[in-house]
Write a protein that holds these residues in place. Structure first.
Motif, PDB file in Angstrom:
ATOM      1  N   LEU A  30      35.933  34.510  40.746  1.00  0.00           N
ATOM      2  CA  LEU A  30      37.365  34.768  40.931  1.00  0.00           C
ATOM      3  C   LEU A  30      37.519  35.878  41.976  1.00  0.00           C
ATOM      4  O   LEU A  30      36.793  36.874  41.923  1.00  0.00           O
ATOM      5  CB  LEU A  30      38.016  35.225  39.622  1.00  0.00           C
ATOM      6  CG  LEU A  30      37.798  34.368  38.364  1.00  0.00           C
ATOM      7  CD1 LEU A  30      38.574  34.952  37.185  1.00  0.00           C
ATOM      8  CD2 LEU A  30      38.207  32.921  38.606  1.00  0.00           C
ATOM      9  N   ALA A  31      38.446  35.714  42.899  1.00  0.00           N
ATOM     10  CA  ALA A  31      38.628  36.758  43.926  1.00  0.00           C
ATOM     11  C   ALA A  31      40.101  37.076  44.140  1.00  0.00           C
ATOM     12  O   ALA A  31      40.949  36.184  44.153  1.00  0.00           O
ATOM     13  CB  ALA A  31      38.013  36.317  45.259  1.00  0.00           C
ATOM     14  N   HIS A  32      40.381  38.367  44.301  1.00  0.00           N
ATOM     15  CA  HIS A  32      41.748  38.797  44.630  1.00  0.00           C
ATOM     16  C   HIS A  32      41.959  38.692  46.138  1.00  0.00           C
ATOM     17  O   HIS A  32      41.000  38.743  46.920  1.00  0.00           O
ATOM     18  CB  HIS A  32      41.983  40.247  44.143  1.00  0.00           C
ATOM     19  CG  HIS A  32      43.415  40.666  44.275  1.00  0.00           C
ATOM     20  ND1 HIS A  32      43.879  41.348  45.379  1.00  0.00           N
ATOM     21  CD2 HIS A  32      44.487  40.464  43.478  1.00  0.00           C
ATOM     22  CE1 HIS A  32      45.190  41.559  45.236  1.00  0.00           C
ATOM     23  NE2 HIS A  32      45.583  41.029  44.086  1.00  0.00           N
ATOM     24  N   TYR A  33      43.229  38.565  46.545  1.00  0.00           N
ATOM     25  CA  TYR A  33      43.582  38.424  47.956  1.00  0.00           C
ATOM     26  C   TYR A  33      43.169  39.624  48.822  1.00  0.00           C
ATOM     27  O   TYR A  33      43.172  39.527  50.034  1.00  0.00           O
ATOM     28  CB  TYR A  33      45.094  38.240  48.113  1.00  0.00           C
ATOM     29  CG  TYR A  33      45.616  36.921  47.602  1.00  0.00           C
ATOM     30  CD1 TYR A  33      45.155  35.718  48.122  1.00  0.00           C
ATOM     31  CD2 TYR A  33      46.586  36.875  46.605  1.00  0.00           C
ATOM     32  CE1 TYR A  33      45.646  34.505  47.660  1.00  0.00           C
ATOM     33  CE2 TYR A  33      47.092  35.666  46.149  1.00  0.00           C
ATOM     34  CZ  TYR A  33      46.623  34.487  46.675  1.00  0.00           C
ATOM     35  OH  TYR A  33      47.108  33.289  46.227  1.00  0.00           O
ATOM     36  N   TYR A  34      42.883  40.769  48.211  1.00  0.00           N
ATOM     37  CA  TYR A  34      42.515  41.943  49.003  1.00  0.00           C
ATOM     38  C   TYR A  34      41.013  42.023  49.271  1.00  0.00           C
ATOM     39  O   TYR A  34      40.535  42.987  49.869  1.00  0.00           O
ATOM     40  CB  TYR A  34      42.939  43.237  48.283  1.00  0.00           C
ATOM     41  CG  TYR A  34      44.425  43.433  48.082  1.00  0.00           C
ATOM     42  CD1 TYR A  34      45.366  42.712  48.797  1.00  0.00           C
ATOM     43  CD2 TYR A  34      44.890  44.388  47.179  1.00  0.00           C
ATOM     44  CE1 TYR A  34      46.725  42.906  48.602  1.00  0.00           C
ATOM     45  CE2 TYR A  34      46.252  44.599  46.977  1.00  0.00           C
ATOM     46  CZ  TYR A  34      47.161  43.853  47.690  1.00  0.00           C
ATOM     47  OH  TYR A  34      48.509  44.065  47.496  1.00  0.00           O
ATOM     48  N   ALA A  43      34.825  32.127  46.911  1.00  0.00           N
ATOM     49  CA  ALA A  43      35.356  32.126  45.534  1.00  0.00           C
ATOM     50  C   ALA A  43      35.848  30.748  45.108  1.00  0.00           C
ATOM     51  O   ALA A  43      36.237  29.934  45.938  1.00  0.00           O
ATOM     52  CB  ALA A  43      36.502  33.127  45.443  1.00  0.00           C
ATOM     53  N   ASP A  44      35.824  30.511  43.800  1.00  0.00           N
ATOM     54  CA  ASP A  44      36.390  29.268  43.256  1.00  0.00           C
ATOM     55  C   ASP A  44      37.899  29.373  43.162  1.00  0.00           C
ATOM     56  O   ASP A  44      38.603  28.379  43.296  1.00  0.00           O
ATOM     57  CB  ASP A  44      35.821  29.013  41.857  1.00  0.00           C
ATOM     58  CG  ASP A  44      34.331  28.779  41.913  1.00  0.00           C
ATOM     59  OD1 ASP A  44      33.927  27.804  42.552  1.00  0.00           O
ATOM     60  OD2 ASP A  44      33.573  29.599  41.351  1.00  0.00           O
ATOM     61  N   VAL A  45      38.379  30.571  42.854  1.00  0.00           N
ATOM     62  CA  VAL A  45      39.829  30.776  42.718  1.00  0.00           C
ATOM     63  C   VAL A  45      40.189  32.080  43.426  1.00  0.00           C
ATOM     64  O   VAL A  45      39.516  33.091  43.254  1.00  0.00           O
ATOM     65  CB  VAL A  45      40.245  30.899  41.225  1.00  0.00           C
ATOM     66  CG1 VAL A  45      41.757  31.054  41.109  1.00  0.00           C
ATOM     67  CG2 VAL A  45      39.774  29.707  40.419  1.00  0.00           C
ATOM     68  N   LYS A  55      43.411  32.475  34.865  1.00  0.00           N
ATOM     69  CA  LYS A  55      42.184  31.695  35.106  1.00  0.00           C
ATOM     70  C   LYS A  55      41.066  32.223  34.204  1.00  0.00           C
ATOM     71  O   LYS A  55      40.306  31.441  33.629  1.00  0.00           O
ATOM     72  CB  LYS A  55      41.793  31.813  36.585  1.00  0.00           C
ATOM     73  CG  LYS A  55      40.829  30.770  37.021  1.00  0.00           C
ATOM     74  CD  LYS A  55      41.457  29.383  37.047  1.00  0.00           C
ATOM     75  CE  LYS A  55      40.400  28.307  36.919  1.00  0.00           C
ATOM     76  NZ  LYS A  55      40.988  26.955  36.842  1.00  0.00           N
ATOM     77  N   ALA A  56      40.983  33.551  34.088  1.00  0.00           N
ATOM     78  CA  ALA A  56      39.951  34.142  33.238  1.00  0.00           C
ATOM     79  C   ALA A  56      40.141  33.715  31.786  1.00  0.00           C
ATOM     80  O   ALA A  56      39.170  33.489  31.050  1.00  0.00           O
ATOM     81  CB  ALA A  56      40.001  35.663  33.356  1.00  0.00           C
ATOM     82  N   ALA A  57      41.399  33.574  31.367  1.00  0.00           N
ATOM     83  CA  ALA A  57      41.678  33.218  29.966  1.00  0.00           C
ATOM     84  C   ALA A  57      41.300  31.771  29.672  1.00  0.00           C
ATOM     85  O   ALA A  57      40.926  31.435  28.553  1.00  0.00           O
ATOM     86  CB  ALA A  57      43.158  33.443  29.661  1.00  0.00           C
ATOM     87  N   PHE A  66      33.723  38.585  38.961  1.00  0.00           N
ATOM     88  CA  PHE A  66      35.030  39.037  39.420  1.00  0.00           C
ATOM     89  C   PHE A  66      34.923  39.809  40.725  1.00  0.00           C
ATOM     90  O   PHE A  66      34.404  40.921  40.741  1.00  0.00           O
ATOM     91  CB  PHE A  66      35.701  39.903  38.348  1.00  0.00           C
ATOM     92  CG  PHE A  66      37.187  39.662  38.289  1.00  0.00           C
ATOM     93  CD1 PHE A  66      37.981  39.941  39.376  1.00  0.00           C
ATOM     94  CD2 PHE A  66      37.777  39.130  37.159  1.00  0.00           C
ATOM     95  CE1 PHE A  66      39.343  39.675  39.342  1.00  0.00           C
ATOM     96  CE2 PHE A  66      39.140  38.857  37.108  1.00  0.00           C
ATOM     97  CZ  PHE A  66      39.922  39.139  38.216  1.00  0.00           C
ATOM     98  N   CYS A  67      35.402  39.211  41.808  1.00  0.00           N
ATOM     99  CA  CYS A  67      35.489  39.935  43.078  1.00  0.00           C
ATOM    100  C   CYS A  67      36.883  40.544  43.126  1.00  0.00           C
ATOM    101  O   CYS A  67      37.851  39.905  43.561  1.00  0.00           O
ATOM    102  CB  CYS A  67      35.256  38.992  44.255  1.00  0.00           C
ATOM    103  SG  CYS A  67      33.599  38.329  44.268  1.00  0.00           S
ATOM    104  N   GLY A  68      36.968  41.753  42.643  1.00  0.00           N
ATOM    105  CA  GLY A  68      38.248  42.460  42.555  1.00  0.00           C
ATOM    106  C   GLY A  68      37.906  43.871  42.117  1.00  0.00           C
ATOM    107  O   GLY A  68      36.824  44.378  42.425  1.00  0.00           O
TER     108      GLY A  68
END
Ligand code: 13P
Ligand code: SF4
Length: 333
Positions: A30-34, A43-45, A55-57, A66-68
């Motif tokens: 999972l990756a955040h836009y930043y 990333a997948d999402v 998505k994590a839930a 988690f890329c964040g």
């Protein structure tokens, strides 16, 4: 040739190796836009805070990578305690989280016994455990509006988001004095200079910015909302008042638009990249590979903390069911 780092040999085909490890571990990235462009691309999402929490839930993967930043990975662990949650760099904090220490927040709560506590997701698990409802920038207004008009509220930790929400909802929430170091340091002077140079440009801003900047904005919203706005208005020029990592998806989705980041006030407007979030940018492809190879650093929380912090997060997910997701997910994710 493979390069040797502090933690051993980094293979030259990093991307392939990350994807191989992902399959072997049955992991989701999972990756955040930043995040850096290459992390977003692998990333997948990719999403905003609400979309990544959702998505994590719901993921069926065994491991969440988690890329964040840390508060986001903590959220994933709280929502999915049986899964392993990896974060490429555990030092990826957040100035909003730091601005709200649990002991002081508890005193703030205790000083307002007839108020409920609504807290922005950008806070530690300990603060979440002391909260009634968590919100993100994409659901805060709707959640606050869903509460009775006479409900007294304390809001933490972002004073700028809080005052924006007070204005939008007509409430008088008591605000904690925290801020995001990235959004508060945009230069108003440089923004005005850019608007003069590009008079047709639309100004889009994240609500973590101070009101003095939001007053110039044609659109205010979460990272996903800003992205959606630029897609709905193609072929335009944009002055973007949020962390410049988001420009990667904006450029991909709207190749006929032109995007300008706004410089920070820190260096007299000398460079745009000075306004990146230093915490978000701690994650790199090398660290992503190493954390998957070593299954470390792993995010861990005590079961008691997970239980207490889960209630306000579940309330948020329940209260924001009507908000549709615009997350970018690969077909298999
Ligand atoms: P959103 O992506 O939820 O708008 O949050 C922005 C942010 O500052 C995350 O740290
Ligand atoms: Fe925290 Fe601001 Fe960085 Fe987001 S951009 S992680 S709010 S410091």
């Amino acid at each position: 040739m493979a390069s040797a780092g502090a933690k051993g040999v980094i293979p030259p085909n990093l991307e392939e190796e990350i994807l191989r490890l992902k399959r072997e571990m049955n992991a989701v990235i999972l990756a955040h836009y930043y995040q850096e462009d290459d992390l977003q691309d692998i990333a997948d999402v990719i999403g905003d805070s609400l979309e990544l929490a959702r998505k994590a839930a719901e993921t069926t993967a065994d491991v969440i990578v988690f890329c964040g930043v840390k508060f986001m990975a903590e959220g994933a662990k709280i929502l999915n305690p049986s899964k392993k949650v990896l974060l490429p760099d555990l030092k990826a904090g957040c100035s909003l989280e730091t601005s709200c220490p649990p002991r002081e927040f508890k005193a703030f709560r205790d000083a307002h016994p007839d108020h409920i506590a609504i807290t922005y997701i950008n806070c530690s698990a300990e603060i979440k455990a002391l909260t009634d409802i968590i919100v993100t920038s994409s659901n805060a207004e709707a959640i606050i509006n869903s509460l009775p008009a006479d409900q007294k509220i304390i809001f933490a930790p972002d004073k700028f988001l809080g005052s924006y929400l007070n204005k939008k909802t007509g409430r008088n929430m008591v605000l904690w004095n925290g801020s995001c170091m990235v959004h508060e340091r945009f230069s108003e002077k440089e923004l005005v200079k850019l608007k003069t140079a590009y008079p047709k440009a639309l100004i889009i801003a994240h609500p973590e910015c101070p009101e003095s900047l939001l007053n110039y904005a044609d659109h205010v919203g979460s990272t996903s909302s800003l992205l959606k706005f630029t897609e709905q208005n193609p072929g335009r020029e944009y002055l973007v008042l949020t962390e410049p990592g988001i420009l990667h998806q904006m450029k991909k989705r709207s190749p006929n638009s032109t995007f300008y980041g706004v410089p920070s006030a820190l260096d007299g407007g000398a460079c745009i990249s000075c306004n990146t979030c230093e915490y978000m940018k701690l994650n790199t492809m090398e660290k992503l590979y190493l954390c998957m190879r070593d299954q470390s650093p792993e995010l861990t929380l005590t079961p008691e903390l997970i239980e207490a912090a889960r209630k306000p997060l579940d309330r948020m997910l329940e209260l924001s069911k009507a908000i549709t997701s615009t997350a970018i997910a690969k077909p298999h994710a």
